[in-house]
Motif scaffolding. Structure first.
Motif, PDB file in Angstrom:
ATOM      1  N   ALA A 285      27.360  25.671  39.103  1.00  0.00           N
ATOM      2  CA  ALA A 285      26.353  25.909  40.136  1.00  0.00           C
ATOM      3  C   ALA A 285      26.514  27.266  40.797  1.00  0.00           C
ATOM      4  CB  ALA A 285      26.417  24.806  41.193  1.00  0.00           C
ATOM      5  N   VAL A 286      27.753  27.721  41.012  1.00  0.00           N
ATOM      6  CA  VAL A 286      27.971  28.989  41.720  1.00  0.00           C
ATOM      7  C   VAL A 286      28.152  30.179  40.785  1.00  0.00           C
ATOM      8  CG1 VAL A 286      28.950  27.878  43.759  1.00  0.00           C
ATOM      9  CG2 VAL A 286      30.479  28.627  41.927  1.00  0.00           C
ATOM     10  N   ILE A 287      28.384  29.928  39.497  1.00  0.00           N
ATOM     11  CA  ILE A 287      28.626  31.020  38.552  1.00  0.00           C
ATOM     12  C   ILE A 287      27.504  31.152  37.528  1.00  0.00           C
ATOM     13  CG2 ILE A 287      30.185  31.977  36.825  1.00  0.00           C
ATOM     14  CD1 ILE A 287      31.326  31.939  39.654  1.00  0.00           C
ATOM     15  N   ASN A 288      27.207  30.067  36.833  1.00  0.00           N
ATOM     16  CA  ASN A 288      26.249  30.141  35.723  1.00  0.00           C
ATOM     17  C   ASN A 288      24.802  30.165  36.187  1.00  0.00           C
ATOM     18  OD1 ASN A 288      28.423  29.964  33.948  1.00  0.00           O
ATOM     19  ND2 ASN A 288      28.202  27.765  33.669  1.00  0.00           N
ATOM     20  N   LYS A 289      24.487  29.346  37.181  1.00  0.00           N
ATOM     21  CA  LYS A 289      23.096  29.192  37.589  1.00  0.00           C
ATOM     22  C   LYS A 289      22.656  30.361  38.465  1.00  0.00           C
ATOM     23  CE  LYS A 289      22.349  25.210  35.558  1.00  0.00           C
ATOM     24  NZ  LYS A 289      23.573  25.144  34.742  1.00  0.00           N
ATOM     25  N   GLY A 290      21.429  30.788  38.249  1.00  0.00           N
ATOM     26  CA  GLY A 290      20.885  31.889  39.022  1.00  0.00           C
ATOM     27  C   GLY A 290      19.790  31.429  39.961  1.00  0.00           C
ATOM     28  N   LYS A 291      18.822  32.290  40.195  1.00  0.00           N
ATOM     29  CA  LYS A 291      17.778  32.003  41.162  1.00  0.00           C
ATOM     30  C   LYS A 291      16.922  30.803  40.762  1.00  0.00           C
ATOM     31  CE  LYS A 291      17.525  36.784  42.761  1.00  0.00           C
ATOM     32  NZ  LYS A 291      16.677  38.003  42.908  1.00  0.00           N
ATOM     33  N   GLU A 292      16.922  30.487  39.491  1.00  0.00           N
ATOM     34  CA  GLU A 292      16.151  29.323  39.035  1.00  0.00           C
ATOM     35  C   GLU A 292      16.671  28.023  39.632  1.00  0.00           C
ATOM     36  OE1 GLU A 292      19.713  29.319  36.374  1.00  0.00           O
ATOM     37  OE2 GLU A 292      18.398  30.869  37.215  1.00  0.00           O
ATOM     38  N   ALA A 293      17.928  28.027  40.092  1.00  0.00           N
ATOM     39  CA  ALA A 293      18.538  26.812  40.648  1.00  0.00           C
ATOM     40  C   ALA A 293      18.481  26.775  42.169  1.00  0.00           C
ATOM     41  CB  ALA A 293      19.992  26.702  40.190  1.00  0.00           C
ATOM     42  N   HIS A 294      17.804  27.735  42.778  1.00  0.00           N
ATOM     43  CA  HIS A 294      17.727  27.783  44.237  1.00  0.00           C
ATOM     44  C   HIS A 294      16.953  26.581  44.767  1.00  0.00           C
ATOM     45  CE1 HIS A 294      17.629  29.410  48.222  1.00  0.00           C
ATOM     46  NE2 HIS A 294      16.319  29.603  48.227  1.00  0.00           N
ATOM     47  N   GLY A 295      17.574  25.869  45.723  1.00  0.00           N
ATOM     48  CA  GLY A 295      16.933  24.702  46.314  1.00  0.00           C
ATOM     49  C   GLY A 295      16.886  23.495  45.409  1.00  0.00           C
ATOM     50  N   CYS A 296      17.710  23.483  44.377  1.00  0.00           N
ATOM     51  CA  CYS A 296      17.624  22.438  43.353  1.00  0.00           C
ATOM     52  C   CYS A 296      18.764  21.431  43.433  1.00  0.00           C
ATOM     53  CB  CYS A 296      17.615  23.065  41.956  1.00  0.00           C
ATOM     54  SG  CYS A 296      16.092  23.960  41.588  1.00  0.00           S
TER      55      CYS A 296
END
Length: 348
Positions: A285-296
């Motif tokens: 969640a803090v390394i791989n995921k980018g803005k696409e995961a915001h609020g998810c």
């Protein structure tokens, strides 16, 4: 970007469909080879044991420069930090006191973060409780599961947001990940019609140990539904991450008898993920995921819909009630001003 709010709600039965997929079929996503956190600073709450400790190991494996273990017990925190310091002698590992049942402790902790850290790149809010009997927090009057897992965690998140925004390095967004649970998808939320809502959890006659834990996590989903409208993904990427059912953690440790503890141990041994796999969900969640995961809501290393109730007309009404009552509860800490300042950036 297609986030959790934009996905079609899932109506798959939690048992066995979701549970089996989560525990046995989903494939972990590890950081890419060569990923380096050199120069970066991270906070992990509840970082002295279980998933928090394992997440710390994984971040330090990526050359994290400084790790703050935010813990209730300094003694236990220092014991964990001593082990980490032996393994990672070139990283700085600090132990800071944080009592999640105390608003004053949360405010003191975030003040220290603001005053003493030169930068802050990520925070993983892992601390939480599961109780088998009703317990009231004396300082607030609230039932402990709701206090720690929801109200205090949301306060900590809100107070950290402007610090993360201000202290991130360069143009890249900071990261804020809050522990969640797939069990939110199975929550019945029997208090949903109560007015006021938050006060209804303080009645010991309505306490249900299973539903209360699930509801405490569901409330965080409802809060996230609105929070994402105030925070720009260019400043801080905020999300919820589910580690699934993990064996060997200390989540179920208080107020239980030997039979219950034995049952959880057997269930964990036969169905649970390893702590390494569970904590990898935080790191993902803090390394791989980018803005696409915001609020998810991240479950099994993927973006997942929120609980189906949130997409219904009734759910929208309850979600707004949760938001309004939570901001009123936390008004003493100036949370509305924080949200307004974050939103101003979003609208620029």
């Amino acid at each position: 970007m297609v986030g959790s709010k934009d996905l079609e709600p899932s109506h798959a039965p939690f048992f066995p469909n979701v549970f089996l997929h989560n525990q046995f079929r989903a494939k972990p996503q590890w950081p890419a080879p060569g990923t380096s956190l050199a120069g970066k600073i991270a906070i992990i709450t509840g970082g002295n044991s279980g998933l928090g400790y394992e997440a710390g190991l994984q971040l330090l494996d990526l050359s994290l420069s400084r790790l703050i273990l935010a813990v209730r017990s300094i003694e236990r925190g220092e014991a964990a930090a001593a082990k980490l310091r032996r393994l990672y002698p070139h990283s700085t590992i600090d132990v800071w006191e944080l009592e999640m049942s105390s608003y004053a402790s949360i405010q003191a902790f975030t003040k220290r973060v603001d005053e003493q850290l030169p930068r802050l790149d990520m925070a993983i809010l892992n601390a939480g409780v599961m109780r088998f009997h009703f317990q009231r927090v004396t300082s607030t009057g609230h039932e402990e599961i709701i206090q720690v897992n929801y109200l205090s965690t949301m306060l900590l998140a809100l107070l950290l947001l402007p610090i993360l925004k201000a202290k991130r390095a360069g143009p890249s967004p900071a990261r804020l990940t809050i522990i969640s649970a797939a069990l939110t998808l199975n929550a019945k939320f029997p208090e949903r019609a109560a007015t006021p809502l938050l006060a209804s959890f303080d009645d010991p006659r309505t306490f249900d140990r299973q539903e209360r834990y699930q509801t405490s996590k569901l409330l965080a989903h409802m809060f996230m539904w609105n929070l994402v409208d105030y925070v720009s993904a260019d400043d801080v990427i905020v999300n919820l991450a589910d580690p699934a059912w993990v064996k060997g953690t200390e989540l179920v440790r208080d107020g239980t008898g030997p039979v219950v503890r034995a049952a959880f141990k057997v269930f964990g041994a036969t169905t649970g993920r390893t702590p390494r796999l569970g904590a990898s969900c935080y790191v993902d969640a803090v390394i791989n995921k980018g803005k696409e995961a915001h609020g998810c809501f991240l479950m099994s290393w993927s973006i997942h819909p929120f609980p189906a109730m949130l997409y219904t007309p009734e759910g929208r009404v309850v979600t707004q009630k949760v938001w309004d009552e939570t901001l009123a509860e936390l008004e003493f800490a100036g949370v509305r001003g924080i949200l307004d300042s974050m939103r101003a950036t979003l609208e620029d």
